[in-house]
Design a protein around this motif. Structure first.
Motif, mmCIF file in Angstrom:
data_model
loop_
_atom_site.group_PDB
_atom_site.id
_atom_site.type_symbol
_atom_site.label_atom_id
_atom_site.label_comp_id
_atom_site.label_asym_id
_atom_site.label_seq_id
_atom_site.Cartn_x
_atom_site.Cartn_y
_atom_site.Cartn_z
ATOM 1 N N GLU A 62 0.832 -1.203 0.000
ATOM 2 C CA GLU A 62 0.000 0.000 0.000
ATOM 3 C C GLU A 62 0.869 1.256 0.000
ATOM 4 O O GLU A 62 0.565 2.233 -0.698
ATOM 5 C CB GLU A 62 -0.945 -0.021 1.206
ATOM 6 N N ALA A 63 1.968 1.242 0.752
ATOM 7 C CA ALA A 63 2.873 2.388 0.795
ATOM 8 C C ALA A 63 3.563 2.598 -0.557
ATOM 9 O O ALA A 63 3.718 3.735 -1.009
ATOM 10 C CB ALA A 63 3.911 2.208 1.905
ATOM 11 N N VAL A 64 3.964 1.503 -1.205
ATOM 12 C CA VAL A 64 4.591 1.610 -2.526
ATOM 13 C C VAL A 64 3.638 2.321 -3.490
ATOM 14 O O VAL A 64 4.031 3.245 -4.217
ATOM 15 C CB VAL A 64 4.983 0.213 -3.072
ATOM 16 N N GLY B 271 -5.652 -18.859 0.308
ATOM 17 C CA GLY B 271 -6.507 -19.554 1.266
ATOM 18 C C GLY B 271 -5.873 -19.710 2.633
ATOM 19 O O GLY B 271 -6.579 -19.855 3.639
ATOM 20 N N GLY B 272 -4.547 -19.684 2.695
ATOM 21 C CA GLY B 272 -3.852 -19.806 3.966
ATOM 22 C C GLY B 272 -3.709 -18.495 4.720
ATOM 23 O O GLY B 272 -3.304 -18.482 5.880
ATOM 24 N N LEU B 273 -4.033 -17.395 4.048
ATOM 25 C CA LEU B 273 -3.992 -16.091 4.720
ATOM 26 C C LEU B 273 -5.232 -15.941 5.594
ATOM 27 O O LEU B 273 -6.283 -16.519 5.301
ATOM 28 C CB LEU B 273 -3.950 -14.962 3.684
ATOM 29 N N PRO B 274 -5.149 -15.128 6.643
ATOM 30 C CA PRO B 274 -6.342 -14.890 7.460
ATOM 31 C C PRO B 274 -7.462 -14.273 6.617
ATOM 32 O O PRO B 274 -7.188 -13.502 5.681
ATOM 33 C CB PRO B 274 -5.871 -13.894 8.529
ATOM 34 N N GLU B 275 -8.681 -14.595 6.944
ATOM 35 C CA GLU B 275 -9.840 -14.103 6.190
ATOM 36 C C GLU B 275 -9.822 -12.583 6.036
ATOM 37 O O GLU B 275 -10.130 -12.057 4.964
ATOM 38 C CB GLU B 275 -11.133 -14.552 6.882
ATOM 39 N N HIS B 276 -9.423 -11.883 7.080
ATOM 40 C CA HIS B 276 -9.432 -10.412 7.026
ATOM 41 C C HIS B 276 -8.424 -9.853 6.029
ATOM 42 O O HIS B 276 -8.517 -8.688 5.635
ATOM 43 C CB HIS B 276 -9.186 -9.811 8.415
ATOM 44 N N ALA B 277 -7.490 -10.653 5.564
ATOM 45 C CA ALA B 277 -6.465 -10.184 4.621
ATOM 46 C C ALA B 277 -6.827 -10.457 3.162
ATOM 47 O O ALA B 277 -6.148 -9.963 2.261
ATOM 48 C CB ALA B 277 -5.125 -10.843 4.946
ATOM 49 N N HIS B 278 -7.885 -11.211 2.915
ATOM 50 C CA HIS B 278 -8.218 -11.609 1.544
ATOM 51 C C HIS B 278 -8.560 -10.430 0.641
ATOM 52 O O HIS B 278 -8.094 -10.367 -0.503
ATOM 53 C CB HIS B 278 -9.358 -12.615 1.539
ATOM 54 N N ALA B 279 -9.378 -9.497 1.109
ATOM 55 C CA ALA B 279 -9.796 -8.378 0.256
ATOM 56 C C ALA B 279 -8.590 -7.537 -0.158
ATOM 57 O O ALA B 279 -8.452 -7.170 -1.335
ATOM 58 C CB ALA B 279 -10.842 -7.524 0.962
ATOM 59 N N ALA B 280 -7.717 -7.227 0.783
ATOM 60 C CA ALA B 280 -6.524 -6.442 0.449
ATOM 61 C C ALA B 280 -5.615 -7.221 -0.496
ATOM 62 O O ALA B 280 -5.061 -6.658 -1.447
ATOM 63 C CB ALA B 280 -5.770 -6.050 1.718
ATOM 64 N N TYR B 281 -5.456 -8.520 -0.247
ATOM 65 C CA TYR B 281 -4.639 -9.358 -1.131
ATOM 66 C C TYR B 281 -5.183 -9.296 -2.558
ATOM 67 O O TYR B 281 -4.430 -9.069 -3.510
ATOM 68 C CB TYR B 281 -4.626 -10.802 -0.622
ATOM 69 N N ASP B 282 -6.495 -9.486 -2.708
ATOM 70 C CA ASP B 282 -7.103 -9.473 -4.038
ATOM 71 C C ASP B 282 -6.902 -8.130 -4.736
ATOM 72 O O ASP B 282 -6.549 -8.072 -5.910
ATOM 73 C CB ASP B 282 -8.602 -9.784 -3.938
ATOM 74 N N LEU C 256 -4.573 -5.824 -4.117
ATOM 75 C CA LEU C 256 -3.163 -5.555 -4.387
ATOM 76 C C LEU C 256 -2.614 -6.422 -5.512
ATOM 77 O O LEU C 256 -1.855 -5.938 -6.361
ATOM 78 C CB LEU C 256 -2.339 -5.720 -3.111
ATOM 79 N N ILE C 257 -2.988 -7.687 -5.541
ATOM 80 C CA ILE C 257 -2.458 -8.548 -6.621
ATOM 81 C C ILE C 257 -3.001 -8.099 -7.975
ATOM 82 O O ILE C 257 -2.319 -8.214 -8.997
ATOM 83 C CB ILE C 257 -2.706 -10.046 -6.345
ATOM 84 N N ASN C 258 -4.207 -7.548 -7.977
ATOM 85 C CA ASN C 258 -4.764 -7.019 -9.223
ATOM 86 C C ASN C 258 -4.069 -5.740 -9.670
ATOM 87 O O ASN C 258 -4.145 -5.370 -10.843
ATOM 88 C CB ASN C 258 -6.265 -6.794 -9.092
ATOM 89 N N GLN C 259 -3.380 -5.058 -8.765
ATOM 90 C CA GLN C 259 -2.642 -3.839 -9.100
ATOM 91 C C GLN C 259 -1.180 -4.127 -9.446
ATOM 92 O O GLN C 259 -0.452 -3.218 -9.870
ATOM 93 C CB GLN C 259 -2.721 -2.849 -7.940
ATOM 94 N N ALA C 260 -0.757 -5.363 -9.289
ATOM 95 C CA ALA C 260 0.632 -5.726 -9.578
ATOM 96 C C ALA C 260 0.897 -5.678 -11.079
ATOM 97 O O ALA C 260 0.073 -6.123 -11.877
ATOM 98 C CB ALA C 260 0.933 -7.118 -9.028
ATOM 99 N N VAL C 261 2.059 -5.140 -11.435
ATOM 100 C CA VAL C 261 2.446 -5.097 -12.852
ATOM 101 C C VAL C 261 3.008 -6.440 -13.301
ATOM 102 O O VAL C 261 3.071 -6.711 -14.501
ATOM 103 C CB VAL C 261 3.459 -3.966 -13.139
ATOM 104 N N ALA C 262 3.416 -7.265 -12.353
ATOM 105 C CA ALA C 262 3.907 -8.611 -12.655
ATOM 106 C C ALA C 262 3.577 -9.515 -11.473
ATOM 107 O O ALA C 262 3.606 -9.087 -10.318
ATOM 108 C CB ALA C 262 5.414 -8.608 -12.893
ATOM 109 N N VAL C 263 3.234 -10.755 -11.773
ATOM 110 C CA VAL C 263 2.969 -11.770 -10.748
ATOM 111 C C VAL C 263 3.862 -12.966 -11.057
ATOM 112 O O VAL C 263 3.775 -13.547 -12.142
ATOM 113 C CB VAL C 263 1.485 -12.190 -10.716
#
Length: 153
Positions: free
Chosen positions: A50-52, A70-81, A83-90
């Motif tokens: 988020e800071a980047v 799936g191994g991340l805590p439930e509360h982290a899923h929305a941010a993960y989704d 942020l990964i959608n904003q990544a220029v490379a995965v």
């Protein structure tokens, strides 16, 4: 500058606020071209990502395993989704199970892809393989090898 993150998970709200401010201060000092490399785990990784983005940088995500989200805590899923959608490379590590081996392989990959590592670490020894202490030790070993002069044979 390509910068990676490693850090503890399960931070308290107070510590998370301090880490977010410290990350903002660190990233503000970097060059105009900022690329953050992260596994997007909850806490330090997501705060870093988020800071980047706040500092106009780009994200590269390293996904340790197919079952990682799936191994991340439930509360982290929305941010993960988000942020990964904003990544220029995965970059995907190819593991199926989200276990210590996959996490360490992904962490090594983030370090290998970067010129700098930010560690959100309490300085304590590793409690399990693939922890922040292991990533710091891996990066430190690379730094030492990169700085040593080559022997003339």
């Amino acid at each position: 500058m390509r910068t990676a993150i490693t850090g503890h998970r399960g931070l308290s709200d107070g510590v998370s606020s301090l880490v977010a401010r410290a990350l903002d201060m660190q990233l503000a000092c970097l060059s105009d071209y900022l690329v953050g490399v992260t596994c997007l785990a909850d806490e330090a990784d997501q705060l870093f990502a988020e800071a980047v983005l706040r500092h106009g940088g780009q994200l590269e995500a390293v996904v340790p395993a197919q079952e990682y989200r799936g191994g991340l805590p439930e509360h982290a899923h929305a941010a993960y989704d988000q942020l990964i959608n904003q990544a220029v490379a995965v970059h995907r590590c190819g593991y199926r199970a989200s276990d210590s081996d996959a996490h360490m392989a992904a962490s090594e990959s983030t370090v290998d892809k970067s010129a700098r590592l930010i560690a959100v670490w309490d300085g304590m020894a590793a409690r399990s393989y693939g922890s922040t202490a292991d990533v710091v030790a891996y990066a430190d070993g690379l730094s030492v090898r990169r700085l040593l002069p080559r022997r003339a044979d």
